[in-house]
Design a protein around this motif. Structure first.
Motif, PDB file in Angstrom:
ATOM      1  N   VAL A  78       0.841  -1.191   0.000  1.00 44.58           N
ATOM      2  CA  VAL A  78       0.000   0.000   0.000  1.00 44.58           C
ATOM      3  C   VAL A  78       0.878   1.244   0.000  1.00 44.58           C
ATOM      4  CG1 VAL A  78      -1.762   1.269   1.283  1.00 44.58           C
ATOM      5  CG2 VAL A  78      -1.819  -1.229   1.235  1.00 44.58           C
ATOM      6  N   MET A  79       0.539   2.193  -0.861  1.00 45.16           N
ATOM      7  CA  MET A  79       1.218   3.480  -0.884  1.00 45.16           C
ATOM      8  C   MET A  79       1.017   4.180   0.463  1.00 45.16           C
ATOM      9  SD  MET A  79       2.784   5.881  -2.827  1.00 45.16           S
ATOM     10  CE  MET A  79       2.407   5.438  -4.533  1.00 45.16           C
ATOM     11  N   PRO A  80       2.066   4.801   1.039  1.00 45.99           N
ATOM     12  CA  PRO A  80       1.865   5.582   2.274  1.00 45.99           C
ATOM     13  C   PRO A  80       0.746   6.595   2.090  1.00 45.99           C
ATOM     14  CG  PRO A  80       4.200   5.357   1.802  1.00 45.99           C
ATOM     15  CD  PRO A  80       3.476   4.792   0.607  1.00 45.99           C
ATOM     16  N   ALA A  81      -0.071   6.769   3.123  1.00 48.45           N
ATOM     17  CA  ALA A  81      -1.227   7.656   3.031  1.00 48.45           C
ATOM     18  C   ALA A  81      -0.822   9.118   2.925  1.00 48.45           C
ATOM     19  CB  ALA A  81      -2.134   7.458   4.240  1.00 48.45           C
ATOM     20  N   GLY A  82       0.351   9.451   3.386  1.00 47.26           N
ATOM     21  CA  GLY A  82       0.826  10.830   3.358  1.00 47.26           C
ATOM     22  C   GLY A  82       2.157  10.920   4.070  1.00 47.26           C
ATOM     23  N   ARG A  83       2.647  12.126   4.235  1.00 45.36           N
ATOM     24  CA  ARG A  83       3.912  12.322   4.928  1.00 45.36           C
ATOM     25  C   ARG A  83       3.763  11.998   6.410  1.00 45.36           C
ATOM     26  NH1 ARG A  83       8.196  14.288   3.030  1.00 45.36           N
ATOM     27  NH2 ARG A  83       8.342  14.978   0.870  1.00 45.36           N
ATOM     28  N   SER A  84       4.757  11.310   6.952  1.00 42.54           N
ATOM     29  CA  SER A  84       4.729  10.994   8.378  1.00 42.54           C
ATOM     30  C   SER A  84       4.882  12.253   9.222  1.00 42.54           C
ATOM     31  CB  SER A  84       5.834   9.988   8.721  1.00 42.54           C
ATOM     32  OG  SER A  84       7.108  10.479   8.323  1.00 42.54           O
ATOM     33  N   THR A  85       5.630  13.252   8.691  1.00 40.62           N
ATOM     34  CA  THR A  85       5.826  14.529   9.373  1.00 40.62           C
ATOM     35  C   THR A  85       5.629  15.647   8.356  1.00 40.62           C
ATOM     36  OG1 THR A  85       7.463  13.531  10.851  1.00 40.62           O
ATOM     37  CG2 THR A  85       7.407  15.935  10.739  1.00 40.62           C
ATOM     38  N   PRO A  86       4.758  16.616   8.638  1.00 39.04           N
ATOM     39  CA  PRO A  86       4.553  17.716   7.680  1.00 39.04           C
ATOM     40  C   PRO A  86       5.839  18.503   7.452  1.00 39.04           C
ATOM     41  CG  PRO A  86       2.828  17.684   9.350  1.00 39.04           C
ATOM     42  CD  PRO A  86       3.877  16.721   9.803  1.00 39.04           C
ATOM     43  N   LEU A  87       5.966  19.071   6.262  1.00 43.66           N
ATOM     44  CA  LEU A  87       7.120  19.891   5.934  1.00 43.66           C
ATOM     45  C   LEU A  87       6.969  21.288   6.534  1.00 43.66           C
ATOM     46  CD1 LEU A  87       7.308  18.908   2.164  1.00 43.66           C
ATOM     47  CD2 LEU A  87       8.926  18.185   3.927  1.00 43.66           C
ATOM     48  N   ALA A  88       8.070  22.015   6.582  1.00 41.28           N
ATOM     49  CA  ALA A  88       8.013  23.422   6.948  1.00 41.28           C
ATOM     50  C   ALA A  88       7.210  24.171   5.895  1.00 41.28           C
ATOM     51  CB  ALA A  88       9.419  23.993   7.057  1.00 41.28           C
TER      52      ALA A  88
END
Length: 293
Positions: A78-88
């Motif tokens: 499964v593709m990761p649902a999103g970033r584990s930590t948001p970017l700046a």
């Protein structure tokens, strides 16, 4: 009481039944052994085929290609649902020269203050093609440096009057690849940049980087040659769930009008001319203009 003759006849029939049963059991064991052996051979062939699709690339080639991994369809993750930590809110990007000449004149994109939040990082794109329109919704919250490069090239007219040079219609890989002004799969803007989402959600030593995940229908992703920093201008449009290692940067989605346009082209098939899978579309599709809405 039964006579000796009757006892001998009964014993003979019993022995015959025992021999028949034993032969039947032996026959079934042989069939099962053959079946298991055949299944084992098929499994080994499938694994080897999958590995060949992932690794059988010319390291010296500049062909930016999404490898056909349709043999790995059943084991796709499964593709990761999103970033584990948001970017700046903003990031810095790097676009070093790749040592080759640009296929079409352009200036490299800005490198500082690249946005990662909506609306600046999520522009809508309208692609007018000879087969119909394709709408894109870019996502710089996932891959800001990729979106920054794509928008920069689009604003300079880099994609205008170019052809989509590769179509793949396999059950495990359904893509239309575009973005090369030469129409050969070897062209680019003269610079490269690193992978972003989902590649950067894995450690460099994570074995998952060589395993297939599902790139969902409607995904836009960057093509690359397999070498680090080899993203350029080529991108592929996923019109059916596709299985690939997570080494291709996802940077947006395709609207339903765009999917319909691509499916119309896919219905015509391809000429099978490309060793990595697929070939030129039998129904040619050229990009007329790319506009930022």
């Amino acid at each position: 009481m039964p006579s000796n003759e009757q006892r001998r006849e009964t014993a003979k029939r019993k022995l015959e039944r025992q021999l028949e049963n034993r032969a039947e059991r032996a026959r079934k064991r042989k069939q099962m052994t053959i079946a298991y052996s055949a299944a084992g051979v098929v499994a080994v062939v499938a694994v080897v085929a999958g590995l060949v699709w992932f690794t059988n690339r010319d390291d010296n080639s500049t062909d930016n290609t999404a490898a056909d991994t349709s043999t790995s369809e059943q084991s796709a993750g499964v593709m990761p649902a999103g970033r584990s930590t948001p970017l700046a809110d903003t990031v810095s990007c790097s676009y070093p020269t790749d040592g080759g000449a640009a296929s079409k004149p352009n200036n490299p994109p800005r490198t500082e203050g690249v946005p990662t939040t909506a609306p600046d990082a999520t522009p809508s794109i309208s692609i007018e093609t000879t087969q119909g329109n394709i709408g894109l919704n870019l996502d710089g919250t996932l891959s800001p440096c990729t979106v920054n490069s794509f928008v920069s090239l689009a604003e300079q007219g880099y994609f205008n009057d170019t052809s989509c040079h590769r179509l793949v219609t396999g059950s495990g890989l359904q893509i239309l690849q575009c973005g090369d002004p030469t129409g050969t799969g070897t062209g680019g803007p003269g610079y490269g940049f690193a992978n972003e989402f989902p590649t950067d959600q894995y450690s460099e030593s994570d074995p998952a980087l060589t395993s297939a995940v599902t790139y969902p229908r409607g995904t836009i992703a960057m093509a690359n040659s397999g070498a680090p920093g080899s993203n350029g201008s080529q991108f592929f449009l996923v019109y059916g769930d596709s299985q690939l290692p997570p080494n291709y940067t996802v940077f947006g989605t395709i609207d339903e009008t765009g999917i319909a346009t691509i499916e119309k082209v896919a219905a015509g098939g391809d000429d099978g001319s490309m060793s990595a899978g697929g070939g030129k579309p039998n129904t040619p599709i050229d990009i007329k203009t790319v506009r930022i809405d």
